[in-house]
Write a protein that holds these residues in place. Structure first.
Motif, PDB file in Angstrom:
ATOM      1  N   GLN A  31      99.811 -18.614  19.840  1.00  0.00           N
ATOM      2  CA  GLN A  31      99.729 -17.073  20.465  1.00  0.00           C
ATOM      3  C   GLN A  31      98.771 -17.217  21.550  1.00  0.00           C
ATOM      4  OE1 GLN A  31      99.273 -14.447  17.071  1.00  0.00           O
ATOM      5  NE2 GLN A  31     101.036 -14.938  16.202  1.00  0.00           N
ATOM      6  N   MET A  32      97.567 -17.786  21.255  1.00  0.00           N
ATOM      7  CA  MET A  32      96.360 -17.456  22.194  1.00  0.00           C
ATOM      8  C   MET A  32      96.274 -18.756  23.008  1.00  0.00           C
ATOM      9  SD  MET A  32      95.115 -14.950  20.911  1.00  0.00           S
ATOM     10  CE  MET A  32      93.500 -14.634  21.312  1.00  0.00           C
ATOM     11  N   TYR A  33      96.960 -19.986  22.833  1.00  0.00           N
ATOM     12  CA  TYR A  33      96.807 -21.045  23.728  1.00  0.00           C
ATOM     13  C   TYR A  33      98.043 -21.682  24.193  1.00  0.00           C
ATOM     14  CZ  TYR A  33      92.037 -21.862  23.192  1.00  0.00           C
ATOM     15  OH  TYR A  33      90.553 -21.870  23.305  1.00  0.00           O
ATOM     16  N   TYR A  34      99.469 -21.050  23.595  1.00  0.00           N
ATOM     17  CA  TYR A  34     100.730 -21.655  24.170  1.00  0.00           C
ATOM     18  C   TYR A  34     101.026 -22.974  23.898  1.00  0.00           C
ATOM     19  CZ  TYR A  34      99.776 -17.092  26.686  1.00  0.00           C
ATOM     20  OH  TYR A  34      99.182 -15.802  27.253  1.00  0.00           O
ATOM     21  N   ILE A  35     100.359 -23.286  22.984  1.00  0.00           N
ATOM     22  CA  ILE A  35     100.386 -24.799  22.327  1.00  0.00           C
ATOM     23  C   ILE A  35     101.011 -24.892  21.033  1.00  0.00           C
ATOM     24  CG2 ILE A  35      99.134 -26.791  21.727  1.00  0.00           C
ATOM     25  CD1 ILE A  35      97.114 -26.014  23.733  1.00  0.00           C
ATOM     26  N   ASP A  36     101.943 -25.764  20.999  1.00  0.00           N
ATOM     27  CA  ASP A  36     102.877 -25.772  19.858  1.00  0.00           C
ATOM     28  C   ASP A  36     102.074 -26.737  19.010  1.00  0.00           C
ATOM     29  OD1 ASP A  36     104.705 -26.471  17.669  1.00  0.00           O
ATOM     30  OD2 ASP A  36     106.167 -27.352  18.834  1.00  0.00           O
ATOM     31  N   PRO A  37     101.540 -26.220  17.857  1.00  0.00           N
ATOM     32  CA  PRO A  37     100.484 -26.928  16.801  1.00  0.00           C
ATOM     33  C   PRO A  37     101.240 -28.362  16.543  1.00  0.00           C
ATOM     34  CG  PRO A  37     100.800 -24.690  16.124  1.00  0.00           C
ATOM     35  CD  PRO A  37     101.692 -24.977  17.233  1.00  0.00           C
ATOM     36  N   ALA A  38     102.546 -28.461  16.371  1.00  0.00           N
ATOM     37  CA  ALA A  38     103.230 -29.724  15.845  1.00  0.00           C
ATOM     38  C   ALA A  38     102.905 -30.914  17.147  1.00  0.00           C
ATOM     39  CB  ALA A  38     104.716 -29.735  16.002  1.00  0.00           C
ATOM     40  N   LEU A  39     102.352 -30.567  18.267  1.00  0.00           N
ATOM     41  CA  LEU A  39     102.024 -31.605  19.235  1.00  0.00           C
ATOM     42  C   LEU A  39     100.732 -32.373  18.712  1.00  0.00           C
ATOM     43  CD1 LEU A  39     103.026 -29.910  22.622  1.00  0.00           C
ATOM     44  CD2 LEU A  39     104.371 -31.348  21.168  1.00  0.00           C
ATOM     45  N   LEU A  40      99.839 -31.416  17.787  1.00  0.00           N
ATOM     46  CA  LEU A  40      98.630 -31.996  17.705  1.00  0.00           C
ATOM     47  C   LEU A  40      98.376 -32.557  16.405  1.00  0.00           C
ATOM     48  CD1 LEU A  40      96.956 -28.364  18.771  1.00  0.00           C
ATOM     49  CD2 LEU A  40      97.315 -30.457  20.211  1.00  0.00           C
ATOM     50  N   GLU A  41      97.470 -33.583  16.448  1.00  0.00           N
ATOM     51  CA  GLU A  41      97.138 -34.283  15.284  1.00  0.00           C
ATOM     52  C   GLU A  41      95.910 -33.753  14.597  1.00  0.00           C
ATOM     53  OE1 GLU A  41      94.931 -38.693  14.254  1.00  0.00           O
ATOM     54  OE2 GLU A  41      96.545 -38.616  15.949  1.00  0.00           O
ATOM     55  N   GLN A  42      95.369 -32.939  15.517  1.00  0.00           N
ATOM     56  CA  GLN A  42      94.054 -32.121  14.906  1.00  0.00           C
ATOM     57  C   GLN A  42      93.616 -31.209  16.036  1.00  0.00           C
ATOM     58  OE1 GLN A  42      90.051 -34.222  14.146  1.00  0.00           O
ATOM     59  NE2 GLN A  42      91.598 -35.752  13.660  1.00  0.00           N
ATOM     60  N   TYR A  43      93.012 -30.263  15.795  1.00  0.00           N
ATOM     61  CA  TYR A  43      92.176 -29.296  16.611  1.00  0.00           C
ATOM     62  C   TYR A  43      91.254 -28.579  16.008  1.00  0.00           C
ATOM     63  CZ  TYR A  43      95.380 -25.852  14.595  1.00  0.00           C
ATOM     64  OH  TYR A  43      95.995 -24.790  13.802  1.00  0.00           O
ATOM     65  N   THR A  44      90.078 -28.015  16.865  1.00  0.00           N
ATOM     66  CA  THR A  44      89.351 -27.127  16.059  1.00  0.00           C
ATOM     67  C   THR A  44      89.031 -26.202  17.561  1.00  0.00           C
ATOM     68  OG1 THR A  44      88.160 -28.576  14.794  1.00  0.00           O
ATOM     69  CG2 THR A  44      87.006 -26.782  15.570  1.00  0.00           C
ATOM     70  N   ILE A  45      89.063 -24.665  17.119  1.00  0.00           N
ATOM     71  CA  ILE A  45      88.863 -23.836  18.512  1.00  0.00           C
ATOM     72  C   ILE A  45      87.909 -22.780  17.807  1.00  0.00           C
ATOM     73  CG2 ILE A  45      90.001 -22.069  19.825  1.00  0.00           C
ATOM     74  CD1 ILE A  45      92.623 -23.427  19.123  1.00  0.00           C
ATOM     75  N   MET A  46      86.976 -22.405  18.459  1.00  0.00           N
ATOM     76  CA  MET A  46      85.672 -21.516  18.075  1.00  0.00           C
ATOM     77  C   MET A  46      85.895 -20.536  19.250  1.00  0.00           C
ATOM     78  SD  MET A  46      84.913 -22.668  15.174  1.00  0.00           S
ATOM     79  CE  MET A  46      83.574 -21.541  14.697  1.00  0.00           C
ATOM     80  N   SER A  47      86.159 -19.349  18.679  1.00  0.00           N
ATOM     81  CA  SER A  47      86.371 -18.082  19.813  1.00  0.00           C
ATOM     82  C   SER A  47      85.444 -17.032  19.304  1.00  0.00           C
ATOM     83  CB  SER A  47      87.699 -17.489  19.893  1.00  0.00           C
ATOM     84  OG  SER A  47      88.188 -16.928  18.865  1.00  0.00           O
ATOM     85  N   PRO A  48      85.220 -16.155  20.387  1.00  0.00           N
ATOM     86  CA  PRO A  48      84.151 -14.994  20.079  1.00  0.00           C
ATOM     87  C   PRO A  48      84.340 -14.167  18.938  1.00  0.00           C
ATOM     88  CG  PRO A  48      84.769 -14.986  22.285  1.00  0.00           C
ATOM     89  CD  PRO A  48      85.577 -16.037  21.645  1.00  0.00           C
ATOM     90  N   MET A  49      83.315 -13.926  18.125  1.00  0.00           N
ATOM     91  CA  MET A  49      83.548 -13.007  17.236  1.00  0.00           C
ATOM     92  C   MET A  49      83.859 -11.663  17.525  1.00  0.00           C
ATOM     93  SD  MET A  49      81.331 -12.566  13.737  1.00  0.00           S
ATOM     94  CE  MET A  49      81.488 -14.242  13.064  1.00  0.00           C
TER      95      MET A  49
END
Length: 174
Positions: free
Chosen positions: A74-92
């Protein structure tokens, strides 16, 4: 805690929907970014989480929360299936633009799709702050996007250059 997280993410999603409907279209940031040579073979023993945690331990940032699950699409327009791993930190809270993300793609052919999603995310953040908080808008315009091997790094911060330097330390050149 989950209620607060859900409420926060709902506020962000609504803000993005509203700004997306505004019709503003600014793509200047793509020209101001750093992109490392995609051909270089960079190797690291760190997970994306270890990298992000390591950078945040050295570079103080406003309160951040981890983005998970469907938020990536929703926020990055990236299909998580393409990713082996990820970490995203966004403002609280939606008064800062600071954001840090490391993505590891499963297949190098998908790096361009991840980079495109990141550029869209950067544009969304810019649109959110364009008429809201000018200082944060300026920070968002100067985001950094760096690719090393199968890793793609994205940061919006006043210390973006320092983050890029720290990110580089996780890799050995082969």
């Amino acid at each position: 805690m989950k209620k607060n997280y859900f409420a926060f993410m709902l506020v962000i999603a609504l803000g993005l929907v509203l700004t997306a409907c505004s019709g503003a279209n600014s793509n200047n940031a793509a020209n101001n970014n750093t992109s490392a040579n995609k051909e270089e073979q960079a190797v690291t023993t760190k997970t994306t989480k270890e990298m992000v945690d390591g950078m945040l331990a050295k570079i103080e940032q406003p309160a951040l929360i981890e983005m998970t699950g469907d938020m990536v699409k929703q926020m990055y327009y990236i299909d998580p299936a393409l990713l082996e791993q990820y970490t995203i930190m966004s403002p609280m809270m939606n008064i800062k633009t600071n954001e840090i993300a490391v993505f590891k793609v499963k297949d190098a052919k998908d790096i361009a799709a991840v980079e495109d999603g990141i550029k869209k995310r950067a544009g969304d953040v810019q649109k959110t702050f364009e008429t809201y908080l000018q200082d944060q808008y300026e920070i968002a315009k100067n985001y950094k996007l760096v690719t090393k091997g199968s890793y793609v790094f994205f940061v919006i911060s006043e210390q973006a250059d320092q983050f890029v330097s720290e990110f580089d330390t996780f890799f050995e050149q082969k």
